[in-house]
Design an enzyme around this catalytic site. Structure first.
Site, PDB file in Angstrom:
ATOM      1  CG  ASP A  49      -1.953   1.029   1.279  1.00  0.00           C
ATOM      2  OD1 ASP A  49      -2.425   1.415   0.192  1.00  0.00           O
ATOM      3  OD2 ASP A  49      -2.331   1.469   2.393  1.00  0.00           O
ATOM      4  CG  HIS A  50      -0.350   4.949   0.121  1.00  0.00           C
ATOM      5  ND1 HIS A  50      -0.690   5.949  -0.764  1.00  0.00           N
ATOM      6  CD2 HIS A  50      -1.506   4.611   0.759  1.00  0.00           C
ATOM      7  CE1 HIS A  50      -1.979   6.222  -0.645  1.00  0.00           C
ATOM      8  NE2 HIS A  50      -2.502   5.413   0.256  1.00  0.00           N
TER       9      HIS A  50
ATOM     10  CG  HIS B 113      -5.051   8.030   3.732  1.00  0.00           C
ATOM     11  ND1 HIS B 113      -4.251   8.643   2.805  1.00  0.00           N
ATOM     12  CD2 HIS B 113      -5.430   6.856   3.180  1.00  0.00           C
ATOM     13  CE1 HIS B 113      -4.151   7.869   1.732  1.00  0.00           C
ATOM     14  NE2 HIS B 113      -4.862   6.782   1.932  1.00  0.00           N
TER      15      HIS B 113
ATOM     16  N   GLY C 156      -9.082   5.671   2.162  1.00  0.00           N
ATOM     17  CA  GLY C 156      -9.717   6.390   3.271  1.00  0.00           C
ATOM     18  C   GLY C 156     -11.085   5.838   3.612  1.00  0.00           C
TER      19      GLY C 156
ATOM     20  CG  ASN D  95      -7.150   0.910  -0.083  1.00  0.00           C
ATOM     21  OD1 ASN D  95      -7.577   0.005  -0.794  1.00  0.00           O
ATOM     22  ND2 ASN D  95      -5.958   1.456  -0.257  1.00  0.00           N
ATOM     23  CB  VAL D  96     -10.901  -0.448   5.657  1.00  0.00           C
ATOM     24  CG1 VAL D  96     -11.350  -0.033   7.052  1.00  0.00           C
ATOM     25  CG2 VAL D  96     -12.062  -0.337   4.681  1.00  0.00           C
TER      26      VAL D  96
ATOM     27  CB  THR E 145      -8.329   4.683  10.607  1.00  0.00           C
ATOM     28  OG1 THR E 145      -7.300   5.326   9.841  1.00  0.00           O
ATOM     29  CG2 THR E 145      -8.451   5.370  11.943  1.00  0.00           C
TER      30      THR E 145
HETATM   31  P1  13P Z   1      -8.217   4.731   6.448  1.00  0.00           P
HETATM   32  O1  13P Z   1      -7.109   4.522   7.430  1.00  0.00           O
HETATM   33  O2  13P Z   1      -8.768   6.112   6.501  1.00  0.00           O
HETATM   34  O3  13P Z   1      -9.264   3.680   6.549  1.00  0.00           O
HETATM   35  O4  13P Z   1      -7.557   4.606   4.990  1.00  0.00           O
HETATM   36  C1  13P Z   1      -6.832   3.465   4.654  1.00  0.00           C
HETATM   37  C2  13P Z   1      -6.242   3.593   3.311  1.00  0.00           C
HETATM   38  O5  13P Z   1      -6.761   4.258   2.439  1.00  0.00           O
HETATM   39  C3  13P Z   1      -4.985   2.865   3.050  1.00  0.00           C
HETATM   40  O6  13P Z   1      -4.462   3.123   1.801  1.00  0.00           O
END
Ligand code: 13P
Length: 288
Positions: free
Chosen positions: A82-83, A180, A209, A230-231, A233
């Site tokens: 991721d990223h 995010h 996010g 994408n989840v 947090t």
């Molecule tokens: P959140 O942490 O806001 O759920 O976003 C996660 C995300 O987009 C990871 O790339």
């Protein structure tokens, strides 16, 4: 079941109008919870490691956790970077068995974003690994990547066709109003922009996010072409919140009961997100 590429999962989601939920994980507890929840819901999922998680756990542990899960898993899943911003990490991910990578060149100017993303695609596709690119910038903090609202820019639909064609990406992360981390107010998504992006390209679209977006808004985004949600947090909050509560209520000096509580809390969140995405039951028909 062996790991599959994210592209394989996203193509099925796109053809059947649901989204594959993609979850950030940090450790054994997260991986067990995500896979257990996916099995309970018969859903395909994507396990995502960020560069922060790789710094925390190291590539061998990240790889080991995913491949240990694959030995017993009855659902198809992908292991995704991721990223990814460091090319080193992209190459190491490929060498450590990831089946999908994101190159986040969203901070680069358009032509440079295209040039580096194209390089990543050329390398990854040689070994059948799918690539997610990003156009526009998603605000908020994702581990060590922090983008202020001022720096952030929404995805310009006019640039999408050229970006996808010149890079050859398999999926595109779009900036349409999500962020995010936690939102201060209710997020307002730019659905007109999403519809225009969908018109401009046929590659699966990715919404980052995913924490704190109202359910109805997520469903509408999926109906307009989002194929991956994408989840991160939400899982972290469930994990740490459940442990904090347990520690307040009783004195515990063995980590295992605490981690069991955390695992159950993460399972509950993951199952909810799977159903929200409409991914429940899809593992039975995906044909992996
Ligand atoms: P959140 O942490 O806001 O759920 O976003 C996660 C995300 O987009 C990871 O790339």
């Amino acid at each position: 079941m062996s790991l599959v590429s994210a592209s394989f999962l996203l193509q099925h989601a796109q053809a059947n109008t649901y989204a594959v939920p993609a979850f950030n994980f940090h450790d054994l507890v997260d991986v067990q919870a995500i896979i257990a929840a996916a099995e309970a819901e018969a859903a395909p999922v994507i396990l995502m490691a960020s560069e922060g998680t790789i710094r925390f756990a190291g590539f061998p542990y990240v790889e080991g956790l995913a491949y240990a899960a694959a030995q017993e898993a009855k659902i198809p899943f992908a292991l995704h970077l991721d990223h990814g911003r460091e090319l080193d990490n992209i190459i190491k991910s490929i060498r450590h068995g990831f089946t999908s990578v994101m190159f986040d060149g969203s901070h680069l100017v358009f032509d440079e974003n295209i040039r580096v993303t194209r390089w990543v695609v050329d390398v990854a596709h040689r070994v059948s690994i799918s690539v997610e690119g990003e156009l526009g910038q998603i605000p908020g903090a994702e581990d060590d990547i922090s983008v202020t609202a001022q720096e952030a820019g929404m995805t310009d639909p006019h640039l999408v066709a050229e970006y996808v064609e010149r890079t050859g990406v398999d999926a595109l992360a779009v900036a349409i109003g999500t962020a995010h981390g936690l939102y201060k107010g209710e997020p307002k998504l730019d659905f007109e922009r999403l519809a225009a992006i969908r018109k401009a390209t046929s590659v699966p679209l990715v919404l980052h996010g995913g924490t704190g977006i109202p359910d109805e808004t997520v469903r509408q985004a999926i109906s307009l072409g989002i194929c991956k949600l994408n989840v991160g947090t939400d899982l972290r909050l469930a994990y740490t919140g459940s442990i904090n509560r347990a520690v307040r209520e009783q004195e515990i000096n063995d980590p295992r009961p605490l981690l069991n509580i955390a695992r159950e809390a993460v399972i509950e969140v993951v199952r909810k997100k799977i159903r929200l995405c409409g991914a429940n039951g899809q593992a039975k028909v995906i044909g992996a």
